[in-house]
Design an enzyme around this catalytic site. Structure first.
Site, PDB file in Angstrom:
ATOM      1  N   ASP A  33       0.877  -1.102  -0.001  1.00  8.66           N
ATOM      2  CA  ASP A  33      -0.107   0.007  -0.007  1.00  8.66           C
ATOM      3  C   ASP A  33       0.869   1.197   0.021  1.00  8.66           C
ATOM      4  O   ASP A  33       1.612   1.522   1.193  1.00  8.66           O
ATOM      5  CB  ASP A  33      -0.703   0.041   1.120  1.00  8.66           C
ATOM      6  CG  ASP A  33      -1.700   1.003   1.406  1.00  8.66           C
ATOM      7  OD1 ASP A  33      -1.669   2.227   0.447  1.00  8.66           O
ATOM      8  OD2 ASP A  33      -2.345   1.324   2.382  1.00  8.66           O
ATOM      9  N   LYS A  95       3.400  11.681  -3.437  1.00 10.98           N
ATOM     10  CA  LYS A  95       2.238  10.952  -4.187  1.00 10.98           C
ATOM     11  C   LYS A  95       1.312  11.666  -4.990  1.00 10.98           C
ATOM     12  O   LYS A  95       0.585  11.230  -6.032  1.00 10.98           O
ATOM     13  CB  LYS A  95       1.513   9.762  -3.252  1.00 10.98           C
ATOM     14  CG  LYS A  95       0.558   8.817  -3.889  1.00 10.98           C
ATOM     15  CD  LYS A  95      -0.270   7.976  -3.082  1.00 10.98           C
ATOM     16  CE  LYS A  95      -1.280   7.096  -3.569  1.00 10.98           C
ATOM     17  NZ  LYS A  95      -1.907   6.249  -2.753  1.00 10.98           N
ATOM     18  N   GLU A 172      -7.249   0.864  -4.591  1.00 11.14           N
ATOM     19  CA  GLU A 172      -7.436   0.592  -3.175  1.00 11.14           C
ATOM     20  C   GLU A 172      -8.491   0.222  -2.355  1.00 11.14           C
ATOM     21  O   GLU A 172      -8.586  -0.546  -1.607  1.00 11.14           O
ATOM     22  CB  GLU A 172      -6.842   2.176  -2.576  1.00 11.14           C
ATOM     23  CG  GLU A 172      -5.381   2.439  -2.335  1.00 11.14           C
ATOM     24  CD  GLU A 172      -4.903   3.707  -2.515  1.00 11.14           C
ATOM     25  OE1 GLU A 172      -5.304   4.444  -2.051  1.00 11.14           O
ATOM     26  OE2 GLU A 172      -3.601   3.923  -2.664  1.00 11.14           O
ATOM     27  N   ASP A 195     -13.231   5.005   1.300  1.00 14.78           N
ATOM     28  CA  ASP A 195     -11.778   5.075   1.668  1.00 14.78           C
ATOM     29  C   ASP A 195     -11.105   6.567   1.581  1.00 14.78           C
ATOM     30  O   ASP A 195     -10.802   7.033   0.424  1.00 14.78           O
ATOM     31  CB  ASP A 195     -11.071   4.223   0.497  1.00 14.78           C
ATOM     32  CG  ASP A 195      -9.522   4.139   0.580  1.00 14.78           C
ATOM     33  OD1 ASP A 195      -8.910   4.740   1.372  1.00 14.78           O
ATOM     34  OD2 ASP A 195      -8.866   3.556  -0.374  1.00 14.78           O
TER      35      ASP A 195
END
Lengths: 597, 389
Positions: A33, A95, A172, A195
């Site tokens: 992850d 990211k 994800e 999420d």
């Protein structure tokens, strides 16, 4: 961790059991992850997903990369501590820039986000190898469901740069659903995964039957996450007396962010928080409780609605039809997010799995599936393409006129993947020599409101042959990567579109070259990382503190450096423990009752 | 794929039910590697979807998704217990307050309240009002916004409120009606909206000089119809017939019917008064204006302009094979009928600007109804709603 979770953490160092069981197998794929704030690695061991701790014994490795004073690379906690003390030699939150050409300067070199990510991946790979006692060369890496083609490609390149073959890019929320589905094995349910990670928000709706986990719809916001809430609190400092000019001071900004993060954690834990920061001769005291924070965060909270509403509409169900709501991502720990989810769905969300860990566990489940593990024989998962992909067309009107600028989807959003669709298009004019195919991603009627992914111009044969048009094939694979193929109908000549807008993507040669550069970087040795992290933390505290406490931390640092120099393993271990405890006590005193002197 | 074919792919017979099909699909899916054999997967998936549709059509009953509700749906009580257990470590407000019920009545009241308030507002005020109303909903249950939206659409369709153009525009932006697939999820309401938007695009291709007086007349007619106004029916009839849904935002359908009726009666009376001159026409309403010359003229100009632009653009292009014209898809015109064309400016701005210039103030499209009138409107609206359900 809540009891009953299938994950058991592996011990910090390789267990003999784990090593023995994996020796029998051909290969080991790990699940990673790769988060905005934290990254995790997990593996499918003995028929269950297991989280792998890093050299410091924690399963969460901060997604931070820095250069140490000697030029070696520091990853994780040590780098995170140095964000404040060495802002020019440390990077975080990269990211968010994946798939863009944006670079970060560390020391004397510019790094692309995929390079920084690859350094994090390399650290995780080393942790996995140490824990599993074998070489790891393959990985499943999770990406936000709403990541675009460019962002996905950049993630895959990051894997390559870390020496990992990316077996699959997994969405994800789908990963979270896999972990949850395994937890609920055997039932037939419809559920929603909410999420909210550090930098991205995703929502997926799944149906589970007969061991099939079917993603019905996904939607999301790539620029909404826990970090935005931190920024919001940080903004209060400027509203309370810190001049705007301080924004240009990286040292101050990192200090502020660290204070803010601590305050956010304190808010979750205690319901209110208070901190003080100063810049030059200006000082600001920020105090807030959950209620004021929620009011402040309303614009962010409002952005959570649209993706959820769209996903429900696309899955053609109402909130009342859901059997459960699963929370994933660290930001869903915030009480206001939980309260919001409870009100939204008229039910309490499921908290059976740890939201920080559920995505990594799901990635490990996918790794188990990929390795065709017997324990997962009865499990299969299908995913969707979360956005529409299409092209630019000119429409012929009924009255004979023409209008351009229309977007025509070839693959509709939430189509199950892998999928391949072909459509035929014709030239506008007789005698047209070329035809241009523009590839767009988006949901608007007009192309101007969608994202241009790339374009391709194909020559047409002369005369009537050219009028037969072209076939445009869009192929979207399980990794979420798009391939476009244009075939001229008359002569079957085919051209492939390599989607690369501007300088956002790396060519294979560039990848090879950067791989060489990155391999030459010296990485801080894993076995001394723990002590390095302690020192980095102490240095950060030294900078942050004032008065007596500061002097005391200074003495600790000198002492510990001295002990390290003796190279006496046992003495170092003993001292490190005492040092850590001392820092912890000092930090707790400091955070919420800052010295006034 | 014929139906025997897709059943064969799944290995089930024609009397299989949804459950058997799902089982067969699940079993086959577990044997396919989706990444390595995308074609095989696509075939299976297509067969599965067709089989589900086939079963749904056969039983002609409701949902394709025949998932039986699990015997023990996690009750609020068990979940609350779990939440309380969790709250020992982290205090969550979730554990303190029970989940709210889906308060449908409240949502509908809010929708009606918004619509009634919005009809007195200027076009610029409507959007902030709507945002405020939605923000209120967003403190609550997820389905509420959708119910609110549906209710206001119903009120627009029924003509139960005034200021409809402004309300329509506000909803269109706030609920993202331009987004692909958005209207499909709204069913009948979505089709009505699609019709309005299509007609609106076409309407804006009509010359401003032609359409502005018509809108003006329609706005006046929304108040009680005067004798003078009644006689101007032939001027607006063509437009009303061509853009029925769009112009119903300006002229209430009931008022339109009334207008038509009164004009026809007037026309018949006039014809009866002059039987010698105009005998043959007495049986049918007079057509003073051909049906749509002004529209045709406007479109013709537009087409000419477009063609001109195309010629201009491509005059040199094909010969030197410079960047070509964009792609056309001649085989499949736009699925909805009508003259759908590009709108280069935001739909209402030109309208509002024009009116502002004309009157020098912000226009009121609708005279606010009195208290009792408002009650009647609400009642009509509720009845319409009940009928639709």
């Amino acid at each position: 961790m809540t009891a009953g979770t299938p994950a058991r953490r592996l011990p910090k160092h390789a267990s003999k059991d784990a090593a023995r069981c994996s020796q029998g197998k051909q290969r080991m794929i790990v699940g990673i992850d790769l988060g905005t704030t934290n990254s995790l690695v997990a593996a499918w061991v003995d028929g269950a997903p297991r989280l792998i701790p890093n050299a410091l014994g924690s399963v969460l490795t901060p997604s931070c990369v820095g250069l140490d004073d000697d030029g070696s690379v520091l990853v994780g906690e040590a780098a995170r501590e140095r964000l404040q003390t060495h802002p020019f030699r440390t990077a975080s939150l990269f990211k968010r820039y994946m798939g863009s050409g944006r670079t970060v300067q560390l020391g004397d070199r510019d790094y692309r986000p995929e390079e920084l990510s690859s350094l994090v991946l390399r650290a995780l790979k080393a942790d996995a190898e140490a824990a599993l006692g074998m070489t790891v060369t393959e990985a499943i890496i999770t990406v936000p469901a709403y990541f675009s083609d460019a962002q996905r490609k950049a993630t895959r390149v990051a894997g390559e740069l870390a020496g990992l073959k990316v077996e699959r890019l997994l969405n994800e929320p789908t990963a979270a659903a896999l972990a949850y589905g395994l937890h609920e094995a055997g039932s037939e349910i419809q559920f929603l995964v909410f999420d909210l990670g550090g930098g991205t928000f995703d929502v997926s709706i799944l149906e589970m039957f007969e061991g099939v986990m079917e993603v019905r719809a996904s939607a999301g916001d790539n620029m909404l996450g826990g970090e935005d809430f931190v920024t919001l609190i940080a903004g209060l400092a400027f509203a309370n007396g810190i001049p705007e000019a301080a924004r240009g001071d990286p040292h101050f900004m990192q200090k502020l962010v660290a204070r803010t993060e601590a305050a956010k954690r304190e808010l979750t834990k205690a319901g209110s928080a208070r901190f003080e920061v100063s810049w030059k001769d200006a000082t600001a005291t920020v105090a807030l409780d959950n209620e004021t924070f929620e009011k402040l965060a309303e614009p962010l909270l409002n952005r959570l609605w649209r993706p959820i509403e769209r996903a429900l509409r696309d899955a053609r169900i109402r909130a009342a039809d859901l059997d459960n709501v699963v929370l994933a991502g660290g930001a869903t720990r915030m009480p206001m997010i939980r309260a919001l989810a409870t009100r939204m769905f008229g039910r309490f969300p499921s908290i059976a799995l740890n939201p920080d860990e559920v995505v990594a566990m799901g990635a490990a489940v996918q790794a188990g599936l990929k390795m065709k593990d017997k324990a997962l024989d009865d499990v299969v998962m299908t995913d969707v393409c979360p956005y529409s992909l299409g092209t630019h067309v000119v429409r012929q009107l009924e009255n004979g006129g023409r209008a351009s600028g229309f977007y025509e989807p070839i693959i509709d959003r939430n189509t199950i993947v892998p999928v391949s669709r072909v459509e035929r298009y014709y030239p506008v004019d007789r005698g047209q020599k070329q035809i241009r195919i523009e590839v767009y991603q988006g949901e608007s009627r007009m192309v101007r409101d969608n994202i241009l992914l790339g374009e391709l111009t194909v020559p047409l044969p002369d005369g009537a042959a050219g009028q037969q048009g072209v076939d445009v094939r869009f192929t979207y694979d399980v990794n979420g990567l798009l391939e476009v193929e244009v075939t001229v109908v008359a002569n079957r000549e085919t051209e492939r579109l390599v989607i690369a807008s501007g300088d956002a993507a790396l060519s294979p040669e560039e990848i090879a070259e950067r791989l060489k550069v990155l391999s030459a970087l010296k990485v801080h040795p894993r076995d001394t990382l723990e002590n390095r992290t302690l020192l980095a933390r102490a240095e950060r505290l030294y900078e942050q503190l004032l008065g007596d406490l500061r002097d005391r931390v200074g003495q600790y640092i000198l002492h510990f450096e001295h002990v390290l120099a003796t190279q006496d393993g046992r003495a170092i271990a003993r001292d490190a423990a005492a040092f850590r405890e001392a820092l912890r006590v000092i930090e707790e005193q400091d955070h919420f009752a800052p010295p006034t002197g | 794929m014929s139906h025997t074919n897709f059943l064969a792919v799944l290995g089930v017979t024609t009397d299989a039910d949804a459950r058997a099909i799902k089982q067969a699909y699940a079993a086959l899916l577990k044997r396919i590697d989706q990444a390595a054999d995308p074609a095989g997967f696509a075939r299976l998936r297509e067969a599965y979807e067709q089989a589900l549709a086939f079963v749904a059509g056969k039983t002609n009953s409701a949902p394709v998704v025949a998932t039986p509700t699990p015997a023990a749906t996690p009750t609020i009580a068990t979940e609350a217990a779990a939440a309380v257990a969790e709250s020992r470590t982290t205090p969550t407000p979730a554990a303190e307050e029970p989940p709210p019920a889906d308060d449908l009545a409240h949502t509908l009241r809010l929708a009606e309240g918004f619509a009634l308030a919005a009809q007195r507002a200027t076009p610029e005020q409507v959007r902030p009002m709507l945002d405020k109303a939605i923000a209120g909903l967003r403190r609550g249950y997820l389905d509420a916004a959708g119910r609110f939206e549906e209710r206001v659409i119903d009120m627009l369709m029924a003509g139960a409120v005034g200021n409809r153009p402004a309300i329509f525009t506000a909803l269109r932006e706030a609920f993202h009606w331009e987004e692909l697939g958005r209207l499909a999820a709204l069913g009948t309401r979505g089709r009505w909206i699609e019709a309005v938007m299509t007609q609106e695009d076409a309407w804006h291709q009509v010359l401003l000089k032609k359409r502005a007086p018509i809108l003006n007349t329609l706005r006046e007619a929304d108040a009680p119809l005067t004798e003078d106004l009644m006689r101007s029916w032939p001027r607006v009839r063509g437009a009303l017939d061509e853009f029925p849904q769009y112009l119903s935002l300006y002229l209430h359908p009931a008022r339109k019917a009334e207008w038509r009726q009164r004009y026809e009666a007037f026309d018949a009376a006039r014809a009866a008064a002059m039987p010698d001159i105009d005998a043959p026409r007495s049986h049918q309403p007079r057509r003073e204006t051909p049906k749509k010359p002004f529209v045709g003229f406007g479109l013709a100009i537009f087409v000419l302009l477009q063609v001109g632009r195309f010629l201009g653009d491509n005059h040199v292009a094909p010969q030197v094979s410079a960047p070509p014209a964009p792609v056309a898809r001649v085989s499949q015109p736009y699925p909805t009928q009508g003259n759908r064309v590009t709108v280069t400016q935001s739909p209402y701005t030109s309208e509002c600007e024009w009116v502002l210039k004309r009157y020098g103030t912000t226009p009121t499209f609708y005279s606010p109804p009195s208290g009792s009138e408002q009650e009647t409107l609400l009642k009509t609206c509720r009845e319409q709603w009940a009928k639709r359900r």
